[in-house]
Design an enzyme around this catalytic site. Structure first.
Site, PDB file in Angstrom:
ATOM      1  N   TYR A 156     124.007   4.790  -0.127  1.00  0.00           N
ATOM      2  CA  TYR A 156     124.086   4.612  -1.861  1.00  0.00           C
ATOM      3  C   TYR A 156     123.619   5.589  -2.861  1.00  0.00           C
ATOM      4  O   TYR A 156     123.365   6.761  -1.906  1.00  0.00           O
ATOM      5  CB  TYR A 156     122.378   4.258  -2.292  1.00  0.00           C
ATOM      6  CG  TYR A 156     123.073   2.382  -1.900  1.00  0.00           C
ATOM      7  CD1 TYR A 156     123.525   1.552  -1.985  1.00  0.00           C
ATOM      8  CD2 TYR A 156     121.392   1.963  -1.601  1.00  0.00           C
ATOM      9  CE1 TYR A 156     123.098  -0.514  -1.913  1.00  0.00           C
ATOM     10  CE2 TYR A 156     121.081   0.451  -0.842  1.00  0.00           C
ATOM     11  CZ  TYR A 156     122.380  -0.425  -0.935  1.00  0.00           C
ATOM     12  OH  TYR A 156     121.963  -1.821  -0.811  1.00  0.00           O
ATOM     13  N   LYS A 191      90.332   2.428   8.814  1.00  0.00           N
ATOM     14  CA  LYS A 191      91.080   2.116   7.174  1.00  0.00           C
ATOM     15  C   LYS A 191      92.089   1.775   7.663  1.00  0.00           C
ATOM     16  O   LYS A 191      92.663   2.365   8.251  1.00  0.00           O
ATOM     17  CB  LYS A 191      90.179   2.791   6.370  1.00  0.00           C
ATOM     18  CG  LYS A 191      91.232   4.414   6.318  1.00  0.00           C
ATOM     19  CD  LYS A 191      90.234   5.418   5.512  1.00  0.00           C
ATOM     20  CE  LYS A 191      90.507   6.679   5.455  1.00  0.00           C
ATOM     21  NZ  LYS A 191      89.951   7.824   5.181  1.00  0.00           N
TER      22      LYS A 191
HETATM   23  C1  LIG Z   1      89.343   9.170   5.779  1.00  0.00           C
HETATM   24  C2  LIG Z   1      88.080   9.151   6.249  1.00  0.00           C
HETATM   25  C3  LIG Z   1      88.127  10.086   6.845  1.00  0.00           C
HETATM   26  C4  LIG Z   1      88.620   9.830   7.738  1.00  0.00           C
HETATM   27  O1  LIG Z   1      89.711  10.814   7.712  1.00  0.00           O
HETATM   28  P1  LIG Z   1      90.900  11.879   8.626  1.00  0.00           P
HETATM   29  O2  LIG Z   1      90.827  13.136   7.649  1.00  0.00           O
HETATM   30  O3  LIG Z   1      91.801  11.355   8.898  1.00  0.00           O
HETATM   31  O4  LIG Z   1      89.854  13.131   9.587  1.00  0.00           O
HETATM   32  C5  LIG Z   1      86.805  10.525   6.869  1.00  0.00           C
HETATM   33  N1  LIG Z   1      85.471  10.490   6.090  1.00  0.00           N
HETATM   34  C6  LIG Z   1      85.992   9.823   5.087  1.00  0.00           C
HETATM   35  C7  LIG Z   1      84.700   9.646   3.604  1.00  0.00           C
HETATM   36  C8  LIG Z   1      86.853   9.006   4.938  1.00  0.00           C
HETATM   37  O5  LIG Z   1      87.670   8.615   3.021  1.00  0.00           O
END
Ligand SMILES: *Cc1c(COP(=O)(O)O)cnc(C)c1O
Length: 367
Positions: free
Chosen positions: A255, A25
């Site tokens: 800034y 993702k």
């Molecule tokens: C993002 C996500 C993962 C992976 O998480 P990590 O901590 O990056 O390994 C696993 N399961 C679900 C449901 C997630 O949303």
């Protein structure tokens, strides 16, 4: 790309007989979804985990036929597309199950879904005591097969007791369902932190994200596995020194004038800022690598530029590489370190790198 291949091999080793749902993702945690998806297809992932249907479509564009699990909930108006694109939904309610059942019948197809149980995350999933009645009810719905049962840990990185409680609650449901003759091709709970402590337990699949990219989540519990030391960060983030100059004692930098020089100082202007996703919260706190040396940021990070103290790198010249994340010489800055300087988590550091930053894939293009 070689780091990613190595990480995948290690994860497969640790998962043993378990299958791997690789989480890609948020543009594969900022690494670039298409390239990473192609590499995963060549190196054998078992399933992709995505957060929305656009990500699923991008994966379909790289290669057809791969199982894709939607980790988020589908919106009512997305059900039709999800069924058409054969994306496996994560179900948390009977209403969702019914939408998918109806749409599957409408399209004359079968939807494979994963039921999530909320064992303590308080996000998606059905309540623990509703899971079994839900499974019995859902079995009656035409066009729908529950091929997966899953849960999500809320504090695997630091709370062993709560994680254990979540796991026991989940195991009870799996056992009760099996006792009623139900079986699941996919039983999964562990994200990266979970995987570091208990690869599979009674599950038959794991769901790592961060570890795939070679970043080990900061943990407060004692690690038993050697996995953490085997993984390599895949991503190096670089920019360049655009200008070198000396500022007089008493001058202020950037800034808001939050940094004032107590003495003459050679400084470098860098070609990256928060418009590239470098955290503004890193102002006056983080370091970057120039000439193989740690150089502190001076003053506020601006949209496109930031200023560093070059006292440690007196040879630095315009055009030199500056490393924001990764190795240079004998030094390294990790996503965990940068996140720590900014009061955030490595997941956010990686996913915030904007599209203005070109991604270059070394060690073999996959797509
Ligand atoms: C993002 C996500 C993962 C992976 O998480 P990590 O901590 O990056 O390994 C696993 N399961 C679900 C449901 C997630 O949303």
């Amino acid at each position: 790309m070689n780091a990613l291949r190595g990480n995948l091999a290690w994860l497969r080793h640790v998962a043993g007989r378990g299958r791997i749902i690789t989480v890609v993702k948020a543009d594969a945690y900022g690494h670039g979804l298409r390239q990473i998806a192609a590499l995963l297809m060549q190196n054998g992932t078992d399933m992709f985990g995505v957060a929305n249907l656009d990500e699923a479509r991008a994966i379909r564009g790289v290669g057809a036929g791969w199982p894709i699990l939607m980790l988020g909930a589908c919106l009512p108006d997305e059900v039709k597309t999800a069924v058409r694109d054969q994306v496996r939904p994560t179900l948390s309610s009977l209403a969702e199950a019914q939408w998918f059942s109806e749409e599957a019948q409408r399209q004359g197809t079968l939807v494979r879904a994963h039921l999530k149980v909320d064992t303590g995350m308080g996000r998606l999933g059905v309540a623990v005591n509703e899971a079994l009645p839900f499974l019995r009810r859902i079995k009656q719905l035409p066009g729908l097969v529950v091929e997966g049962l899953c849960t999500h840990f809320a504090a695997a990185e630091d709370d062993a007791r709560f994680t254990r409680r979540q796991q026991i609650a989940f195991e009870k449901i799996v056992a009760a369902a099996k006792a009623e003759g139900m079986d699941f091709e996919w039983i999964h709970a562990s994200n990266s932190a979970g995987l570091l402590f208990q690869p599979l337990a009674t599950c038959n699949a794991v769901r790592p994200g961060l570890l795939v990219y070679g970043v080990v989540p900061p943990v407060k519990r004692a690690l038993r596995t050697k996995l953490a030391g085997q993984l390599q960060p895949a991503l190096t983030w670089k920019c360049r020194v655009s200008l070198v100059k000396t500022l007089p004692s008493g001058a202020s930098v950037s800034y808001g004038r939050t940094f004032r020089l107590k003495q003459r100082l050679r400084v470098g202007v860098l070609t990256a800022g928060y418009g590239d996703g470098y955290p503004r919260a890193a102002s006056n706190r983080a370091q970057v690598l120039v000439g193989g040396q740690m150089c502190p940021l001076l003053g506020r990070v601006t949209m496109d530029q930031m200023i560093v103290d070059l006292s440690a790198a007196p040879e630095a010249q315009p055009g030199d590489e500056a490393v924001l994340l990764g190795r240079q010489g004998g030094e390294e800055i990790t996503a965990v370190q940068l996140a720590g300087w900014c009061g955030t988590v490595p997941w956010e550091v990686l996913t915030n790198i904007t599209h203005r930053v070109p991604r270059l894939y070394l060690g073999g293009h996959a797509a």
